[in-house]
Write a protein that holds these residues in place. Sequence first.
Motif, mmCIF file in Angstrom:
data_model
loop_
_atom_site.group_PDB
_atom_site.id
_atom_site.type_symbol
_atom_site.label_atom_id
_atom_site.label_comp_id
_atom_site.label_asym_id
_atom_site.label_seq_id
_atom_site.Cartn_x
_atom_site.Cartn_y
_atom_site.Cartn_z
ATOM 1 N N THR A 152 21.085 -27.036 12.109
ATOM 2 C CA THR A 152 22.544 -27.163 12.221
ATOM 3 C C THR A 152 23.014 -28.468 11.585
ATOM 4 O OG1 THR A 152 22.642 -25.873 14.268
ATOM 5 C CG2 THR A 152 24.478 -27.358 13.845
ATOM 6 N N ALA A 153 22.337 -29.570 11.924
ATOM 7 C CA ALA A 153 22.726 -30.875 11.380
ATOM 8 C C ALA A 153 22.679 -30.878 9.853
ATOM 9 C CB ALA A 153 21.813 -31.964 11.936
ATOM 10 N N LEU A 154 21.636 -30.306 9.288
ATOM 11 C CA LEU A 154 21.515 -30.266 7.826
ATOM 12 C C LEU A 154 22.551 -29.354 7.195
ATOM 13 C CD1 LEU A 154 17.617 -30.262 7.493
ATOM 14 C CD2 LEU A 154 19.186 -32.114 6.863
ATOM 15 N N SER A 155 22.885 -28.271 7.888
ATOM 16 C CA SER A 155 23.921 -27.358 7.371
ATOM 17 C C SER A 155 25.263 -28.072 7.284
ATOM 18 C CB SER A 155 24.049 -26.133 8.276
ATOM 19 O OG SER A 155 22.894 -25.331 8.212
ATOM 20 N N VAL A 156 25.565 -28.890 8.294
ATOM 21 C CA VAL A 156 26.821 -29.644 8.282
ATOM 22 C C VAL A 156 26.763 -30.752 7.229
ATOM 23 C CG1 VAL A 156 28.344 -31.137 9.636
ATOM 24 C CG2 VAL A 156 27.297 -29.136 10.703
ATOM 25 N N GLN A 157 25.653 -31.464 7.200
ATOM 26 C CA GLN A 157 25.506 -32.561 6.234
ATOM 27 C C GLN A 157 25.646 -32.063 4.791
ATOM 28 O OE1 GLN A 157 22.381 -35.613 6.792
ATOM 29 N NE2 GLN A 157 21.599 -34.992 4.780
ATOM 30 N N ASN A 158 25.110 -30.874 4.523
ATOM 31 C CA ASN A 158 25.123 -30.329 3.161
ATOM 32 C C ASN A 158 26.349 -29.469 2.874
ATOM 33 O OD1 ASN A 158 22.611 -31.542 2.695
ATOM 34 N ND2 ASN A 158 21.498 -29.766 3.458
ATOM 35 N N ASN A 159 27.332 -29.534 3.785
ATOM 36 C CA ASN A 159 28.591 -28.792 3.621
ATOM 37 C C ASN A 159 28.406 -27.281 3.502
ATOM 38 O OD1 ASN A 159 30.689 -30.843 3.668
ATOM 39 N ND2 ASN A 159 29.798 -31.611 1.754
ATOM 40 N N GLN A 160 27.356 -26.772 4.146
ATOM 41 C CA GLN A 160 27.164 -25.327 4.192
ATOM 42 C C GLN A 160 28.034 -24.697 5.276
ATOM 43 O OE1 GLN A 160 22.924 -25.458 4.810
ATOM 44 N NE2 GLN A 160 22.463 -25.296 2.621
ATOM 45 N N VAL A 161 28.393 -25.516 6.277
ATOM 46 C CA VAL A 161 29.382 -25.133 7.290
ATOM 47 C C VAL A 161 30.278 -26.338 7.530
ATOM 48 C CG1 VAL A 161 27.978 -23.389 8.485
ATOM 49 C CG2 VAL A 161 27.821 -25.799 9.166
ATOM 50 N N ASP A 162 31.471 -26.076 8.073
ATOM 51 C CA ASP A 162 32.429 -27.167 8.285
ATOM 52 C C ASP A 162 32.127 -27.987 9.538
ATOM 53 O OD1 ASP A 162 34.077 -26.629 6.010
ATOM 54 O OD2 ASP A 162 34.875 -24.880 7.067
ATOM 55 N N ALA A 163 31.541 -27.351 10.545
ATOM 56 C CA ALA A 163 31.198 -28.062 11.773
ATOM 57 C C ALA A 163 30.112 -27.291 12.505
ATOM 58 C CB ALA A 163 32.421 -28.227 12.672
ATOM 59 N N GLY A 164 29.415 -27.985 13.412
ATOM 60 C CA GLY A 164 28.347 -27.324 14.160
ATOM 61 C C GLY A 164 28.072 -28.021 15.474
ATOM 62 N N ALA A 165 27.410 -27.304 16.388
ATOM 63 C CA ALA A 165 27.087 -27.817 17.726
ATOM 64 C C ALA A 165 25.637 -28.263 17.777
ATOM 65 C CB ALA A 165 27.346 -26.731 18.767
ATOM 66 N N ILE A 166 25.383 -29.387 18.472
ATOM 67 C CA ILE A 166 24.041 -29.963 18.492
ATOM 68 C C ILE A 166 23.806 -30.759 19.775
ATOM 69 C CG2 ILE A 166 24.764 -32.083 17.299
ATOM 70 C CD1 ILE A 166 22.091 -32.003 15.763
ATOM 71 N N ASP A 167 22.562 -30.881 20.151
ATOM 72 C CA ASP A 167 22.109 -31.714 21.268
ATOM 73 C C ASP A 167 22.267 -33.186 20.871
ATOM 74 O OD1 ASP A 167 20.131 -33.442 22.559
ATOM 75 O OD2 ASP A 167 19.199 -31.646 23.373
ATOM 76 N N SER A 168 22.934 -33.983 21.718
ATOM 77 C CA SER A 168 23.186 -35.388 21.380
ATOM 78 C C SER A 168 21.901 -36.193 21.235
ATOM 79 C CB SER A 168 24.082 -36.030 22.451
ATOM 80 O OG SER A 168 23.424 -36.075 23.716
ATOM 81 N N ALA A 169 20.923 -35.948 22.110
ATOM 82 C CA ALA A 169 19.670 -36.703 22.049
ATOM 83 C C ALA A 169 18.903 -36.388 20.769
ATOM 84 C CB ALA A 169 18.810 -36.405 23.271
ATOM 85 N N ILE A 170 18.900 -35.119 20.382
ATOM 86 C CA ILE A 170 18.212 -34.726 19.148
ATOM 87 C C ILE A 170 18.965 -35.251 17.939
ATOM 88 C CG2 ILE A 170 17.523 -32.758 17.725
ATOM 89 C CD1 ILE A 170 16.900 -31.260 20.292
#
Length: 300
Positions: free
Chosen positions: A195-213
Motif C-alpha cells: 500500500t505504501a509503495l502504491s501511494v508513493q508511486n502515485n498508483q493510487v491517490d491514498a491508502g490505509a496502513i498500520d502506523s507502526a509498520i
Amino acid sequence: MKKLGIVLMVLFVSILAACGSNQQNDDQASEDKKESKPFTIGVIPVQTEGEIDEAMTKLQGELSNKLDRDVEITTFPDYNGVVEAMNYNQIDMAFFGPLTYVIAHEKSGAKAIVTQLIDGEPFYHSYIITNTDNDWDTLDAFLEQSDSKTFAFGDPNSTSGSLIPSIELQDRGVFEDQDKNSFESVKYTGSHDATALSVQNNQVDAGAIDSAIYDQLLESGKIDGDKLKVIWESEKLFQYPWAVTKETDDETIDKLQNAFLSIEDESILNAFGASSFTKASNEDYESIRQAADKQGLLSE
C-alpha cells in the motif's frame, strides 16, 4: 494348601504391581511423546518483504530454549490462513492482527497472551496516507470530488489496513464495499508495504496502513518520507496479539509469556517494530470486537 494360597496371593499382588507400573510407564511415554511434538506457531504476513525470516529463525531458537521443546514457526500467505490453521488445530499458537484474533477467538476460542510494545506502549493507529505531491492535507479535503480519487486498502482482514479505515469512510458516506463506493476505484494491495509503495508511486491517490509498520518502513528506507504524508489517524488500537489455543495449559502459557518478556534480541524486536513484549488478554481487544461486529464480520 495354605502355602499354595500364599503363593497365589503373592503372585496376584505382583501382577497388580506390574500392571500399575506398566500403566505409569504408558502414561509417562504418552506425556513424553506429547512433549516431543514440536510446538507450532503461525505468523500473519504483515509485510511482503522476506527479511522477517531471519528474525523468525532466531525467535524459534529462543522459544525452543525457554520451553525446552522444539518450536516451529511458519509464515502464512494470508491472514485468513492463520485463523483456519488454528481453527483446525494445525498450530498451537499464532501471531494475529487484532481483527483476525477476534475472529479466531470467536471461531475456536483462541486466547491472547502476549503483544509487543512500541516505544513502551501497546498501541498503534490506522493511518491514511497520500503522496506529498497532492494538495490535500486532510481526509476532508481528500474526499472532496471523491469520484475522481483512487483508494487502496491492505489485506481485507487487516485491522488498520481495512477494518478501521473502512468504518471511517463508511461513516463519512463514501464507502460501503469495493463495488459500492464513491471513489473512482478501490483496490486491496494485500499488505501494508505494498500500500505504501502504491501511494508513493502515485498508483493510487491514498491508502490505509498500520502506523507502526509505516514508521518501520520509513526508518528502514523502504519508503521515502519526503514523498508521503499522513492525512488521517485513528484512535488508539491495541497491538497485534500472540494467541494460543483454548486447550493450552496455564504452565505453558506462563512459560511462553516469560519467554517473550525476556527477549532482547534486536533483530527479533525490529521485525515487529517492537521495543519489547508485554502480557495481553482477550479483554484488550474489545473495541476491535465491537468494530468487527458492527461490520458483520463475526456472524459469517
